[in-house]
Design a protein around this motif. Structure first.
Motif, PDB file in Angstrom:
ATOM      1  N   LEU A  56       0.825  -1.200   0.000  1.00 21.29           N
ATOM      2  CA  LEU A  56       0.000   0.000   0.000  1.00 21.29           C
ATOM      3  C   LEU A  56       0.862   1.253   0.000  1.00 21.29           C
ATOM      4  N   ASP A  57       1.900   1.276   0.810  1.00 20.65           N
ATOM      5  CA  ASP A  57       2.760   2.457   0.889  1.00 20.65           C
ATOM      6  C   ASP A  57       3.465   2.720  -0.448  1.00 20.65           C
ATOM      7  N   LYS A  58       3.953   1.672  -1.101  1.00 22.48           N
ATOM      8  CA  LYS A  58       4.652   1.850  -2.374  1.00 22.48           C
ATOM      9  C   LYS A  58       3.719   2.408  -3.449  1.00 22.48           C
ATOM     10  N   ARG A  59       2.508   1.876  -3.477  1.00 20.87           N
ATOM     11  CA  ARG A  59       1.572   2.354  -4.500  1.00 20.87           C
ATOM     12  C   ARG A  59       1.093   3.777  -4.210  1.00 20.87           C
ATOM     13  N   VAL A  60       0.944   4.107  -2.967  1.00 18.75           N
ATOM     14  CA  VAL A  60       0.565   5.477  -2.615  1.00 18.75           C
ATOM     15  C   VAL A  60       1.683   6.447  -2.970  1.00 18.75           C
ATOM     16  N   ALA A  63       1.530   6.922  -6.669  1.00 12.90           N
ATOM     17  CA  ALA A  63       0.349   7.683  -7.076  1.00 12.90           C
ATOM     18  C   ALA A  63       0.474   9.159  -6.736  1.00 12.90           C
ATOM     19  N   LEU A  64       1.141   9.487  -5.641  1.00 10.92           N
ATOM     20  CA  LEU A  64       1.317  10.891  -5.284  1.00 10.92           C
ATOM     21  C   LEU A  64       2.424  11.567  -6.088  1.00 10.92           C
ATOM     22  N   PHE A  65       3.315  10.792  -6.663  1.00  8.65           N
ATOM     23  CA  PHE A  65       4.402  11.368  -7.455  1.00  8.65           C
ATOM     24  C   PHE A  65       3.953  11.724  -8.875  1.00  8.65           C
ATOM     25  N   MET A  66       3.163  10.871  -9.494  1.00  9.17           N
ATOM     26  CA  MET A  66       2.821  11.067 -10.901  1.00  9.17           C
ATOM     27  C   MET A  66       2.090  12.379 -11.175  1.00  9.17           C
ATOM     28  N   PRO A  67       1.122  12.825 -10.352  1.00  9.14           N
ATOM     29  CA  PRO A  67       0.496  14.127 -10.654  1.00  9.14           C
ATOM     30  C   PRO A  67       1.465  15.299 -10.615  1.00  9.14           C
ATOM     31  N   LEU A  68       2.577  15.161  -9.868  1.00 15.29           N
ATOM     32  CA  LEU A  68       3.557  16.242  -9.840  1.00 15.29           C
ATOM     33  C   LEU A  68       4.223  16.442 -11.199  1.00 15.29           C
ATOM     34  N   MET A  69       4.236  15.420 -12.025  1.00 15.16           N
ATOM     35  CA  MET A  69       4.848  15.536 -13.344  1.00 15.16           C
ATOM     36  C   MET A  69       4.113  16.544 -14.219  1.00 15.16           C
ATOM     37  N   VAL A  70       2.832  16.738 -13.937  1.00 20.05           N
ATOM     38  CA  VAL A  70       2.070  17.745 -14.692  1.00 20.05           C
ATOM     39  C   VAL A  70       2.659  19.127 -14.471  1.00 20.05           C
TER      40      VAL A  70
END
Length: 284
Positions: A56-60, A63-70
């Motif tokens: 769960l921690d790895k996937r979270v 998931a929180l990193f990818m929107p920062l790429m925007v």
């Protein structure tokens, strides 16, 4: 000061109009956020409530990193176009001949990219968090809500966008091709991406003190980048495509510009005159 603000505002309005007319920029600004929203959202929604805490921690974290790429890719592409793209279309030269200073021009271009990019970054991040809180399993939603990198991400969105903008503007003022500028701008934004990745994946523990220190350092880098880009901005080179001359070249040595036929005719005339003079002496 009021006149300066007015000129910056005029540049912002012009830049926003130029961006709206460019289909490539519009498609990029729409497609990239959608892609970086679908991936992490699907990852979070696919996690079951019975998943192990490590999984769960790895996937979270992912998931929180990818929107920062925007907040990095979209402003990098937009700012890379802002100078070299206008130069290719022939709309840059009329702007450079106006009384707008280079600082006002760059500030207007940066602001015109920063406002939609930062707003888009916050929008995508807000949509992602809202979907996870409404549709994900309760333990997963709680893990996202209490993730330590969540508040740090909210602080870093505008700072990452500013980094990408100044990197894109610096490259856009030095190259002559839009695609090359956009590719190099993305590469120039990688240091900020690495920093965000280290915090998102908790390689660096995102405490409040560390996040504040990194945010202050990134803000200082953004300010220094603004001054550096202003120095790189050369009006004459952007208009003529060449560097301004530093001195007057020395005059060339005088050369005989007569054609070879003229020189040959003159030599024949001199020979004929010599022969005529020798014949006259023999007669006498």
């Amino acid at each position: 000061m009021s006149a300066s603000i007015a000129r910056v505002g005029a540049v912002i309005r012009k830049e926003l109009a130029e961006l709206r007319r460019n289909r490539l920029i519009i498609v990029t600004a729409v497609m990239l956020p959608v892609l970086f929203l679908i991936g992490p959202t699907a990852t979070i929604l696919s996690i079951k409530a019975s998943a192990l805490s490590t999984t769960l921690d790895k996937r979270v974290d992912y998931a929180l990193f990818m929107p920062l790429m925007v907040s990095v890719l979209v402003p990098a592409v937009m700012s890379a176009y802002s100078v070299v793209g206008e130069r290719e279309q022939g709309t840059l030269e009329p702007v450079l001949t106006t009384p707008v200073s280079r600082t006002e021009l760059l500030a207007g271009k940066a602001a015109a990219v920063f406002m939609p990019a930062a707003a888009l970054g916050y929008l995508i991040f807000g949509i992602f968090v809202a979907i996870t809180q409404l549709a994900a399993a309760a333990p997963v939603a709680a893990a996202v809500r209490h993730a330590p990198q969540l508040p740090a991400a909210l602080v870093f969105i505008p700072l990452l966008a500013a980094w990408a903008i100044w990197a894109g503007l610096a490259i856009s003022t030095r190259v002559s091709d839009t695609r090359v500028a956009q590719q190099l701008a993305v590469l120039g934004s990688l240091p900020a991406v690495v920093l965000a990745a280290l915090m998102s994946f908790q390689v660096i523990s995102p405490t409040f003190e560390l996040a504040a220190a990194l945010a202050g350092g990134l803000l200082a880098v953004d300010c220094a980048a603004c001054l550096a880009v202003a120095r790189l901005f050369d009006r004459e080179r952007l208009i003529t495509g060449a560097r301004p001359t530093r001195g007057i070249p020395a005059p060339a040595a005088p050369q005989d510009i007569r054609s070879s036929g003229q020189v040959t005719a003159q030599r024949k005339g001199e020979l004929n005159a010599g022969d005529a003079e020798s014949d006259a002496r023999s007669v006498h």
